[in-house]
Design an enzyme around this catalytic site. Structure first.
Site, mmCIF file in Angstrom:
data_model
loop_
_atom_site.group_PDB
_atom_site.id
_atom_site.type_symbol
_atom_site.label_atom_id
_atom_site.label_comp_id
_atom_site.label_asym_id
_atom_site.label_seq_id
_atom_site.Cartn_x
_atom_site.Cartn_y
_atom_site.Cartn_z
ATOM 1 N N ASP A 153 -5.220 -5.149 -5.858
ATOM 2 C CA ASP A 153 -5.171 -3.802 -5.805
ATOM 3 C C ASP A 153 -3.771 -3.506 -5.940
ATOM 4 O OD1 ASP A 153 -6.805 -5.684 -4.280
ATOM 5 O OD2 ASP A 153 -7.115 -3.979 -2.607
ATOM 6 N N ASP B 283 0.768 -1.181 0.082
ATOM 7 C CA ASP B 283 0.123 -0.248 -0.015
ATOM 8 C C ASP B 283 0.867 1.339 0.026
ATOM 9 O OD1 ASP B 283 -2.515 -1.347 -0.081
ATOM 10 O OD2 ASP B 283 -2.548 -1.699 1.883
HETATM 11 N N1 GLY Z 1 -7.209 -3.079 -0.413
HETATM 12 C C1 GLY Z 1 -7.644 -1.848 -1.090
HETATM 13 C C2 GLY Z 1 -9.268 -2.084 -1.291
HETATM 14 O O1 GLY Z 1 -10.087 -2.266 -0.283
HETATM 15 O O2 GLY Z 1 -9.699 -1.839 -2.167
#
Ligand code: GLY
Length: 402
Positions: free
Chosen positions: A178, A109
């Site tokens: 993601d 992230d």
């Molecule tokens: N982890 C990122 C999302 O919830 O899209």
């Protein structure tokens, strides 16, 4: 006498199509007003606390500690501020996140955190002018962050490890869809290092391409829908299995995951101009667009058996709309027209009374779903929905001004 009904019908058709035409400037102004309201309500501002969400029955932002690598959404509010021209507050929030570049990577992230804050800030100064020393400082932070993110790359697997803390739980090197978004940090940093025309390929671009290729090979089903998680053997690099994390189940279609794939591969094409990504992203996009309900807003999972009696996800719509506007610039005219129409249809619904918070709360949008299986942020306003909504509006404004 005979012509009158025709004129009436024509008038009605024109009136209807005008009523449906999205007024982009008006929606951008709405976002700018909401942002001012947020900043007023947050005053005196603690820049280490990031506005994250507003629950369906709440009227004020819930704040999260941004001075921890665990807050994956800390880049979005500064990004919203940059995009809305609130540069002073944007710079203050951004500055608080610099430490993330210089500590060991907590997880993938880091890309989300840096792209919303420092990269949007760098782009703002690049486009609108500003303090060049600040711009150079942002560049240095971004280059350091890209190197930090790259430490999660496992060359035997070919992808970045998404969640180091969950290697035991999944039984191997895990990569989630993601993660595609975070590649932008690597591509951008590589471009800075190898030359602005993007023709060079340095270490970071090679890592990003490897990640995109491995994800393309193992993360998707034959119908181009996503699995949320792919797990690989950390030692041999062998693909072990795929599974669900934030969707309905292992065979379902988590809408935001598909949205990340659409946005991610469009961005990969931007930096590589390799037609295999353009072909692929159209498949990933078309399958999703073909499943959307009449108002063009995805359900949180397109294979939730409770449809239509389940939640929509405004964040997935905003991410897809933003990606579609970019993608429309890369494809042949008929397809471009289709993608633009779809993006406008999504943004029109998102800009309606039903989705905009208006005077009810200071966020832009309602009705996003964060993590349904974990029971968190259900039917909420969430900062990343707002981030991609304003990004999509600005992309559409740019397109219309060309
Ligand atoms: N982890 C990122 C999302 O919830 O899209």
């Amino acid at each position: 006498m005979r012509i009158r009904p025709c004129i009436w019908v024509l008038g009605l058709v024109l009136a209807t199509s005008c009523a449906q035409e999205l007024d982009v400037d008006k929606q951008v102004q709405y976002c700018q007003q909401q942002v001012k309201r947020s900043l007023n309500e947050l005053s005196p501002i603690d820049y280490q606390q990031t506005p994250r969400n507003i629950g369906p029955d709440e009227t004020h932002w819930n704040l999260k500690n941004a001075k921890t690598p665990e807050e994956w959404c800390s880049g979005f509010f500064p990004g919203i501020l940059w995009m809305c021209g609130e540069t002073e507050a944007a710079a203050r929030y951004t500055q608080e996140l610099g430490f993330l570049a210089y500590r060991p990577a907590y997880d993938h992230d880091l890309g989300f955190q840096m792209i919303g804050s420092f990269l949007k800030g760098w782009q703002y100064i690049d486009q609108h002018g500003g303090d060049l020393a600040t711009k150079e400082h942002y560049r240095q932070v971004l280059l350091a962050a890209a190197d930090t993110l790259a430490t999660l790359f496992n060359p035997r697997v070919g992808t970045i490890l998404s969640w180091p803390r969950n290697v035991g739980m999944f039984g191997g090197h895990n990569t989630i869809m993601d993660n595609m978004i975070n590649l932008e940090l690597l591509f951008w940093a590589d471009q800075q290092q190898t030359g602005d025309d993007g023709s060079g390929v340095g270490r970071l671009k090679r890592i990003a391409i490897s990640h995109a290729d491995t994800t393309m090979a193992y993360h998707f089903r034959p119908d181009a829908t996503i699995n949320h998680v792919a797990v690989y053997d950390s030692i041999t690099g062998r693909h072990l299995y795929n599974c669900n994390h934030q969707g309905y189940d292992d065979n379902s279609l988590w809408s935001r995951g598909q949205a990340w794939a659409i946005y991610g591969y469009t961005m990969v094409y931007r930096y590589t101009r390799d037609s295999k990504y353009l072909d692929f992203v159209q498949k990933v996009t078309d399958v999703m667009l073909g499943l959307l309900p009449d108002d063009h807003i995805p359900y949180w999972d397109m294979r939730d058996p409770a449809i239509p009696n389940t939640y929509r996800d405004a964040s997935a719509a905003a991410i897809i709309a933003s990606a579609l506007i970019e993608l429309s610039g890369y494809v042949e005219p008929q397809k471009a027209d289709h993608y633009l129409k779809e993006a406008k249809a999504m943004l029109t619904t998102l800009s309606s009374e039903q989705y905009q918070c208006r005077d009810r709360k200071p966020a832009f949008l309602m009705h996003s779903v964060g993590n349904m299986p974990a029971g968190s942020e259900i039917d909420a306003s969430i900062n990343y929905a707002d981030y991609y909504y304003i990004e999509a509006l600005l992309r559409l404004k740019d397109y219309q001004n060309k």
